[in-house]
Scaffold this active site. Sequence first.
Site, PDB file in Angstrom:
ATOM      1  N   LYS A   1      51.956  68.974  82.895  1.00 44.45           N
ATOM      2  CA  LYS A   1      51.986  67.630  82.331  1.00 44.45           C
ATOM      3  C   LYS A   1      53.439  67.193  82.210  1.00 44.45           C
ATOM      4  O   LYS A   1      54.304  68.007  81.828  1.00 44.45           O
ATOM      5  CB  LYS A   1      51.314  67.650  80.953  1.00 44.45           C
ATOM      6  CG  LYS A   1      51.223  66.290  80.277  1.00 44.45           C
ATOM      7  CD  LYS A   1      50.480  66.387  78.945  1.00 44.45           C
ATOM      8  CE  LYS A   1      50.301  65.045  78.268  1.00 44.45           C
ATOM      9  NZ  LYS A   1      49.607  65.150  76.967  1.00 44.45           N
TER      10      LYS A   1
ATOM     11  N   SER B   1      45.842  62.021  76.270  1.00 45.39           N
ATOM     12  CA  SER B   1      46.912  61.592  77.136  1.00 45.39           C
ATOM     13  C   SER B   1      47.088  62.468  78.375  1.00 45.39           C
ATOM     14  O   SER B   1      47.773  62.067  79.314  1.00 45.39           O
ATOM     15  CB  SER B   1      48.218  61.575  76.344  1.00 45.39           C
ATOM     16  OG  SER B   1      48.544  62.880  75.890  1.00 45.39           O
TER      17      SER B   1
ATOM     18  N   SER C   1      44.542  65.345  73.011  1.00 47.32           N
ATOM     19  CA  SER C   1      44.904  65.026  74.395  1.00 47.32           C
ATOM     20  C   SER C   1      44.620  66.083  75.439  1.00 47.32           C
ATOM     21  O   SER C   1      44.838  65.844  76.624  1.00 47.32           O
ATOM     22  CB  SER C   1      46.371  64.643  74.471  1.00 47.32           C
ATOM     23  OG  SER C   1      46.514  63.311  74.062  1.00 47.32           O
TER      24      SER C   1
HETATM   25  N1  GLN Z   1      44.766  59.848  71.390  1.00 48.53           N
HETATM   26  C1  GLN Z   1      45.681  60.376  70.430  1.00 48.53           C
HETATM   27  C2  GLN Z   1      46.872  59.478  70.308  1.00 48.53           C
HETATM   28  O1  GLN Z   1      46.955  58.522  71.009  1.00 48.53           O
HETATM   29  C3  GLN Z   1      46.066  61.788  70.794  1.00 48.53           C
HETATM   30  C4  GLN Z   1      47.242  61.896  71.682  1.00 48.53           C
HETATM   31  C5  GLN Z   1      47.656  63.285  71.958  1.00 48.53           C
HETATM   32  O2  GLN Z   1      46.958  64.248  71.594  1.00 48.53           O
HETATM   33  N2  GLN Z   1      48.800  63.429  72.583  1.00 48.53           N
HETATM   34  O3  GLN Z   1      47.742  59.721  69.517  1.00 48.53           O
END
Ligand code: GLN
Length: 484
Positions: free
Chosen positions: A77, A152, A176
């Site tokens: 990532k 994400s 994410s």
């Molecule tokens: N969807 C969550 C956010 O937007 C989680 C993001 C993540 O785990 N990086 O913060």
Amino acid sequence: MENAFASVAELSRRLQSREVSAVELARGYLERIEEKKSLNAFLDVRPEETLRQAEAADRLIASGEAGPLAGIPIAHKDIFVTKEWASTAASRMLEGYMSPFDATVVRGLKSAGMVTLGKLNCDEFAMGSGNENSAFGRVGNPWDANAVPGGSSGGSAAAVAAGLAPIVTGTDTGGSIREPASFCGVTGMKPTYGRPSRLGMIAFASSLDTAGLLAHSAEDCAMVLGSMVGHDPWDSTSVDMPSEDFTRDLGRPVKGLRIGVPRAWMGEGLDAEVLASIEKVLDFYRSEGAEIVDIDLPMAKLGVPVYYVVACAEASSNLSRFDGVRYGHRAAEFDDIIDMMKKSRDEGFGPEPKRRIMIGTYVLSHGYYDAYYLKAQRVRRLIAREFHETFRKVDAIACPVTTGTAYDFGANADPVSAYLSDLYTVPASLAGLPGIAMPCGLHSNGRPIGLQLLGEHFTESRLLQLADAWQRVTDWHLRHPQGC
Ligand code: GLN
């Protein structure tokens, strides 16, 4: 390419027996990455670097000194910094940025002989649930062109689902890894907070950010996890605890394990087909002799507001380092240093990081700190306590990852509805718990259905054992989207 969907275990066997070389394997995946370019899963691919690593892996295998992961391809990532590939966090702020060092996680996997395929698209600074917030374009869901891949770690999940890499890294701050794994029908493992190092992970919310893996199966995650966790003296929140053999419980009977199900939490808004698929998994565990226990997690419903106060507060602080002075984007024209910082930040950050910097700055400001930030921290503690008390009664918790399957692009354009969609993933993050998401069905809309298992700190092996038990008797994790 014949090996595209092979498991890590299978690839390892073929590599060690010289049925295939690391170079051949890397070439095969690089070709598929090129063919599936329209998914936009990768942000940076440098075949010459990949092949250089693959050649080194082949030499290692030939020397007889290689461990089981030598020559296995992996992609990262774009939140992890890498020396040979640009590290951007999918932000214009860091476009083209070359790091002078590898993240500890990347270094660990490299020293196990794994071969890097490139960097994966994601939401900007890992902020999002649909991968619609990348400055470099959205990522497609290989199952359905109209569906988000999840976020994400959307590029990570899409890459595994489309057979562009057998295993990839992701990061989970509030879901994410688990959510995109679920939306793309792959297995995603978030270890306990503090077990993998955060050094070289571009920071979003430091008390939550956790590195993990997405792959075809729990077994594959178990094989690789050992090389990405361990104490790192350069990360002050790294747990001083050695790595372990995460495959050790695979295949052991789940008889006698107690699995808690938070029924009340799974009520309103949960898609009926998702619930039915989850019930089938519970039936399976019951038939294997596990005990299914009703549990109540009344505090968990406060997860979303607490998470968005804490995560935004930490993000506003972490993102203050992007000031146009030290690294990252600097505006071409400006009047003085303040103007330079303002313009650089305005041009470099996309709308979602800006929104979170504003929320975070607000909740940390004088007069609001006690009302929002401090209160959120207190409730966070209550959520963690509730989980710890529950884990005295059960060995794991089974619950949905999201209320439904992958949603359509644009359906969560309103930030509040996007934030609310994280209801099932953020509580475990606030408590620093390990979790695994695994496929357990296909919806009549053609999109994958997932379930998550959560455990007490440091019980990764148990979660992997449970997920693996399900995957030994089902084939949801082996199905691929059409055309892949
Ligand atoms: N969807 C969550 C956010 O937007 C989680 C993001 C993540 O785990 N990086 O913060």
